[in-house]
Design an enzyme around this catalytic site. Structure first.
Site, short mmCIF file in Angstrom:
data_model
loop_
_atom_site.label_atom_id
_atom_site.label_comp_id
_atom_site.label_asym_id
_atom_site.label_seq_id
_atom_site.Cartn_x
_atom_site.Cartn_y
_atom_site.Cartn_z
N ASP A 150 19.75 72.30 7.03
CA ASP A 150 18.30 72.45 7.12
C ASP A 150 17.85 73.40 6.02
OD1 ASP A 150 18.02 70.82 9.40
OD2 ASP A 150 18.42 72.50 10.74
N ASP A 164 14.72 65.21 9.66
CA ASP A 164 13.87 65.61 10.79
C ASP A 164 12.43 65.14 10.58
OD1 ASP A 164 16.06 66.94 11.89
OD2 ASP A 164 15.54 68.85 10.94
#
Length: 193
Positions: A150, A164
């Protein structure tokens, strides 16, 4: 129940034998266009997701948060063993299995799509699921237990990645299509009014 050979199992899908040759050809053509859109979108978005993750590892490793728009938006490398919002960090293997099943189901559904927006929604969904699944299968600490990369950081919000974003875009499109009553095959649900 199927009443006769080739009869549709649901009223929304016309019996292929009852279509005129022109209608059958148009239906196949629409299905092929939607399938091509689905795959093109999914493959491009997966490639972008993986490229951004590799670039983030290369440029952000050992760095703290890199501010891009002051405190409002920045980049920060995080290796996430869990699901969204870092939940389920001790269930990485289960998340890998669930993601694999989800990817198979989305691919199966893609062959039923004759709606452009459904093709787009499912393409985004497959990209999001597979983008994070690739991390779980290929990254440290090992196969099925890999941590998802991330990097996008807003204040007071979990750090996230391109995959995401894809999952959230897919969810929005799917909800809109459902609220509009548009089926995978592009037909509208008939109201009971």
């Amino acid at each position: 129940m199927q009443a006769a050979r080739g009869a549709s199992l649901s009223p929304s899908e016309p019996n292929p034998e009852s279509l005129s040759p022109d209608d059958a050809s148009r239906s196949r053509s629409r299905r092929n266009r939607c399938l091509a859109l689905f795959w093109a979108l999914a493959v491009c978005l997966i490639a972008i997701d993986q490229w951004v993750k590799e670039l983030s590892i290369e440029k952000l490793s050992g760095e703290g948060r890199v501010e891009l728009l002051g405190d409002w938006f920045g980049l920060q490398l995080v290796r996430n063993p869990g699901a969204a919002f870092s939940m389920g960090t001790s269930f990485t293997e289960v998340l890998s299995v669930v993601a694999t099943i989800a990817a198979v189901v989305v691919i199966w559904l893609s062959f039923k799509v004759r709606s452009t927006m459904w093709a787009v929604g499912l393409g985004f969904l497959l990209a999001g699921v597979v983008g994070n699944l690739i991390d779980r299968l290929t990254r440290e600490p090992g196969f099925g237990r890999g941590h998802v990369i991330d990097m996008f950081a807003f204040p007071n919000f979990p750090i996230f990645n391109v995959a995401d974003i894809c999952i959230n875009v897919a969810a929005a499109i799917i909800i809109i299509q459902a609220l509009r009553g548009i089926r995978l095959d592009g037909t509208r649900e008939e109201s009971d009014d």
